[in-house]
Design an enzyme around this catalytic site. Structure first.
Site, PDB file in Angstrom:
ATOM      1  N   LYS A 176       0.782  -1.170   0.080  1.00 47.79           N
ATOM      2  CA  LYS A 176       0.196   0.038  -0.093  1.00 47.79           C
ATOM      3  C   LYS A 176       0.791   1.036   0.012  1.00 47.79           C
ATOM      4  O   LYS A 176       0.851   2.099  -0.782  1.00 47.79           O
ATOM      5  CB  LYS A 176      -0.875   0.130   1.245  1.00 47.79           C
ATOM      6  CG  LYS A 176      -1.818   1.455   1.623  1.00 47.79           C
ATOM      7  CD  LYS A 176      -2.131   1.380   2.648  1.00 47.79           C
ATOM      8  CE  LYS A 176      -1.719   1.655   4.087  1.00 47.79           C
ATOM      9  NZ  LYS A 176      -1.325   3.112   4.356  1.00 47.79           N
ATOM     10  N   ASN A 177       1.956   1.323   0.979  1.00 51.17           N
ATOM     11  CA  ASN A 177       2.755   2.489   1.165  1.00 51.17           C
ATOM     12  C   ASN A 177       3.660   2.685   0.012  1.00 51.17           C
ATOM     13  O   ASN A 177       4.344   3.774  -0.026  1.00 51.17           O
ATOM     14  CB  ASN A 177       3.369   2.592   2.551  1.00 51.17           C
ATOM     15  CG  ASN A 177       2.460   2.658   3.599  1.00 51.17           C
ATOM     16  OD1 ASN A 177       0.997   3.051   3.437  1.00 51.17           O
ATOM     17  ND2 ASN A 177       2.723   2.350   4.908  1.00 51.17           N
ATOM     18  N   ARG A 201      -4.001  11.221   4.028  1.00 49.25           N
ATOM     19  CA  ARG A 201      -3.035  11.948   4.231  1.00 49.25           C
ATOM     20  C   ARG A 201      -1.980  11.694   3.061  1.00 49.25           C
ATOM     21  O   ARG A 201      -1.227  12.774   2.825  1.00 49.25           O
ATOM     22  CB  ARG A 201      -2.389  11.417   5.435  1.00 49.25           C
ATOM     23  CG  ARG A 201      -1.032  12.118   5.844  1.00 49.25           C
ATOM     24  CD  ARG A 201      -0.403  11.291   7.142  1.00 49.25           C
ATOM     25  NE  ARG A 201       0.967  11.920   7.142  1.00 49.25           N
ATOM     26  CZ  ARG A 201       1.418  13.107   7.607  1.00 49.25           C
ATOM     27  NH1 ARG A 201       0.269  14.163   7.647  1.00 49.25           N
ATOM     28  NH2 ARG A 201       2.561  13.355   7.668  1.00 49.25           N
ATOM     29  N   CYS A 261      -4.167  12.659  12.728  1.00 45.43           N
ATOM     30  CA  CYS A 261      -5.177  11.417  12.824  1.00 45.43           C
ATOM     31  C   CYS A 261      -5.193  10.770  14.140  1.00 45.43           C
ATOM     32  O   CYS A 261      -4.346  11.487  14.806  1.00 45.43           O
ATOM     33  CB  CYS A 261      -5.182  10.540  11.541  1.00 45.43           C
ATOM     34  SG  CYS A 261      -3.888   9.631  11.815  1.00 45.43           S
ATOM     35  N   ARG A 292       0.883  14.343  12.732  1.00 44.24           N
ATOM     36  CA  ARG A 292       1.491  14.190  11.553  1.00 44.24           C
ATOM     37  C   ARG A 292       1.701  15.374  10.816  1.00 44.24           C
ATOM     38  O   ARG A 292       0.969  15.667   9.997  1.00 44.24           O
ATOM     39  CB  ARG A 292       0.355  13.509  10.753  1.00 44.24           C
ATOM     40  CG  ARG A 292      -0.441  12.442  11.292  1.00 44.24           C
ATOM     41  CD  ARG A 292       0.578  11.078  11.532  1.00 44.24           C
ATOM     42  NE  ARG A 292       1.149  10.365  10.478  1.00 44.24           N
ATOM     43  CZ  ARG A 292       0.316   9.488   9.730  1.00 44.24           C
ATOM     44  NH1 ARG A 292      -0.899   9.108  10.065  1.00 44.24           N
ATOM     45  NH2 ARG A 292       0.698   8.990   8.684  1.00 44.24           N
ATOM     46  N   ASP A 322       4.346   0.222  11.978  1.00 41.86           N
ATOM     47  CA  ASP A 322       2.990  -0.524  11.670  1.00 41.86           C
ATOM     48  C   ASP A 322       2.901  -1.763  12.184  1.00 41.86           C
ATOM     49  O   ASP A 322       1.656  -2.347  11.877  1.00 41.86           O
ATOM     50  CB  ASP A 322       3.114  -0.306  10.235  1.00 41.86           C
ATOM     51  CG  ASP A 322       2.910   1.105   9.561  1.00 41.86           C
ATOM     52  OD1 ASP A 322       3.438   1.394   8.151  1.00 41.86           O
ATOM     53  OD2 ASP A 322       2.751   2.045  10.288  1.00 41.86           O
ATOM     54  N   ILE A 361       7.760   6.296  17.091  1.00 43.90           N
ATOM     55  CA  ILE A 361       7.536   7.160  16.144  1.00 43.90           C
ATOM     56  C   ILE A 361       6.229   8.093  16.173  1.00 43.90           C
ATOM     57  O   ILE A 361       6.563   9.238  15.995  1.00 43.90           O
ATOM     58  CB  ILE A 361       7.289   6.183  14.977  1.00 43.90           C
ATOM     59  CG1 ILE A 361       8.649   5.312  14.603  1.00 43.90           C
ATOM     60  CG2 ILE A 361       7.059   6.976  13.734  1.00 43.90           C
ATOM     61  CD1 ILE A 361       9.875   5.870  14.192  1.00 43.90           C
ATOM     62  N   ARG A 421      -8.524  -0.310   4.683  1.00 34.97           N
ATOM     63  CA  ARG A 421      -7.593   0.771   3.908  1.00 34.97           C
ATOM     64  C   ARG A 421      -6.451   0.346   3.507  1.00 34.97           C
ATOM     65  O   ARG A 421      -5.896   0.558   2.761  1.00 34.97           O
ATOM     66  CB  ARG A 421      -7.412   1.869   5.013  1.00 34.97           C
ATOM     67  CG  ARG A 421      -8.457   2.911   5.261  1.00 34.97           C
ATOM     68  CD  ARG A 421      -7.919   4.048   6.103  1.00 34.97           C
ATOM     69  NE  ARG A 421      -6.701   4.690   5.556  1.00 34.97           N
ATOM     70  CZ  ARG A 421      -5.766   4.964   6.262  1.00 34.97           C
ATOM     71  NH1 ARG A 421      -6.038   5.176   7.720  1.00 34.97           N
ATOM     72  NH2 ARG A 421      -4.465   5.541   6.123  1.00 34.97           N
TER      73      ARG A 421
END
Ligand code: EPZ
Length: 456
Positions: free
Chosen positions: A34-35, A104, A128, A133, A319, A341, A411
């Site tokens: 995804k990223n 985002r 969020c 962020r 993540d 993080i 998502r």
């Protein structure tokens, strides 16, 4: 509080019903990352020629990015997990608030739009429920490259001062190795005049994937994946065909689920060195890991508690912090999980405790005492990765669980429950005829431990 979903009824009317104490068995195919796909889609704005992007996962975040590009005038042909993207007819350089507000990653478009067209208007992405962020690193880097930036009524308005409409290569030192800022600045510098050096750059595999595609398009980028990246600007970028790398976070989620159920599974395709920090920690906690080419096999054994500090790549990925925390709830002995993080990424802790886990949370440090079992219950995920953690907890738990907040899960995980079902888990998505009323829905979702951030 649940990240404010525009479509609350969607949130309340679907749930995953999980019959606990499941086992996984078999082989599972990992989707495209995804990223990586999100930033590669933004990078297609840098050329007028056709880009063919393969192995694109079917996710709501990808859908949102496609809508943003279409809104700019980009033509996208969808052939299952392959997209043919044509950006030669871009008509506007402004991203609409209603689309950016919900994704985002759309902010990454600013570097590409500015560098290609000399101007860009992108709404502030906002925070969020995992943190504020900020985007100061993106803004400072673009200014260093020669952009004039003002922020008015929540809109970032950028334009190139130089009358030739070219950004000017320079040395940029990031205060923190921000993934998004590194990606924004690589895209901006790829069409700038001269050399740009980004120091303290993020080293994530998704950045290396972006640089590989940009170099196929004619960019001159060196040392991606190191903390100092060199970009020699070129005049024009062409088209190419590029395959998105496998999703290391999805892969890690399945490995953790197997470890939590003392199961044996094989995941493929993966790039093993993208998962080294995760496989090392799983081995340290007692699982047996075998790597063969582009596949990893895990044999989950009895799990013992280990400590985790999240860190930028190649450290343990933030993540996977929530899924790994779910694993540690039933580990033998104690463990300590430190989130370094994001300032607010422990939203799953109070829910795991409601299931019977024994976790003491002190700011971003969770001290866990392993318990024999946790019990299934109705739970509401509050962000993408905490939802995955709750599903793992539901699979471990005694009794059944209903997991809500699937808007978050969808998502970032393609066909998640179907993949778990294929591995032998008794799980199904239920579409309620009636949506839960507010009182029922509030169960387990509200807590004063979670500051109320606006949705990203
Ligand atoms: C990317 O977010 C990922 N998202 C995130 O994945 C991931 O968790 C994160 O990188 C860290 O690996 C995408 O790639 C779309 P950052 P990004 O900029 O780029 C601070 C998921 O679950 N910072 O590396 O937004 C920031 O506050 C998502 O898939 C600044 O201070 O992350 C944070 O503390 C969640 N100023 C830290 O850096 C800035 O200008 C890391 O943020 C930018 C960031």
């Amino acid at each position: 509080m649940i990240c404010g979903s525009k479509n609350k009824s969607y949130l309340k009317s679907q749930n995953l019903k999980i019959f606990g104490q499941g086992k996984l068995n078999g082989r599972i195919e990992i989707s495209g990352a995804k990223n990586s796909a999100l930033v590669l889609l933004a990078a297609t704005l840098l050329t007028n020629e056709r880009i063919i992007l393969e192995n694109v996962p079917r996710l709501t975040d990808i859908e949102k990015m496609r809508n943003i590009l279409k809104n700019l005038g980009v033509n996208i042909l969808d052939k299952n997990n392959t997209l043919e993207i044509d950006s030669k007819n871009i008509s506007i350089k402004e991203l609409p608030y209603k689309l950016v507000n919900r994704l985002r990653a759309s902010f990454f478009c600013i570097g590409a739009l500015l560098s290609k067209f000399g101007e860009a208007k992108v709404p502030l992405p906002g925070g969020c429920n995992i943190g504020l962020r900020p985007i100061d690193e993106h803004i400072n880097g673009l200014k260093a490259l020669g952009a004039e930036i003002i922020i008015e009524e929540g809109i970032v308005k950028a334009k190139i001062k130089d009358k030739r409409k070219k950004l000017c290569g320079t040395n940029i030192k990031l205060k923190c190795p921000s993934v998004g800022a590194t990606e924004t600045l690589i895209m901006a510098a790829s069409l700038a005049e001269g050399r740009t050096i980004i120091e303290n750059a993020a080293r994530e595999p998704e950045i290396q994937d972006l640089c590989q595609m940009l170099n196929k398009m004619g960019a001159k980028i060196f040392d991606s994946g190191k903390e100092k990246i060199i970009i020699d600007g070129v005049n024009k970028l062409g088209g190419c065909t590029h395959k998105v790398i496998p999703d290391r976070i999805e892969a890690g989620t399945f490995l953790i689920a197997a470890a939590a159920t003392s199961s044996s599974i094989t995941i493929y395709p993966v790039i093993p060195n993208h998962l080294e920090a995760v496989t090392n920690k799983l081995q340290e906690s007692g699982s047996k890991i075998t790597i063969k080419g582009n596949s990893i096999t895990i044999n989950g054994k009895e799990i013992k508690g280990v400590d985790i500090d999240t860190a930028p790549f190649p450290g343990f990925p933030t993540d996977l912090q929530a899924p790994f925390t779910a694993l540690m709830t039933i580990a033998k002995g104690e463990s300590k999980i430190t989130e370094t993080i994001f300032e607010n990424r422990m939203n799953h802790i109070h829910l795991l405790n409601k299931m019977g886990a024994c976790i003491k949370l002190n700011k971003n440090v969770a001290h866990i005492k392993g318990v024999k079992t946790i019990k299934g219950m109705d739970l509401v995920g509050s962000d993408l990765r905490s939802s995955a953690a709750l599903i793992i907890a539901g699979i471990i738990a005694k009794g059944n669980s209903n997991i809500y907040g699937l808007e978050h899960l969808d998502r970032g995980y393609e066909n998640f429950e179907s993949k778990l079902k294929m591995l032998g888990i008794n799980i199904k998505r239920e579409f309620k005829k009636r949506t839960l009323n507010d009182e029922e829905y509030k169960v387990n979702s509200e807590t004063d431990e979670i500051p109320k951030f606006r949705a990203a």
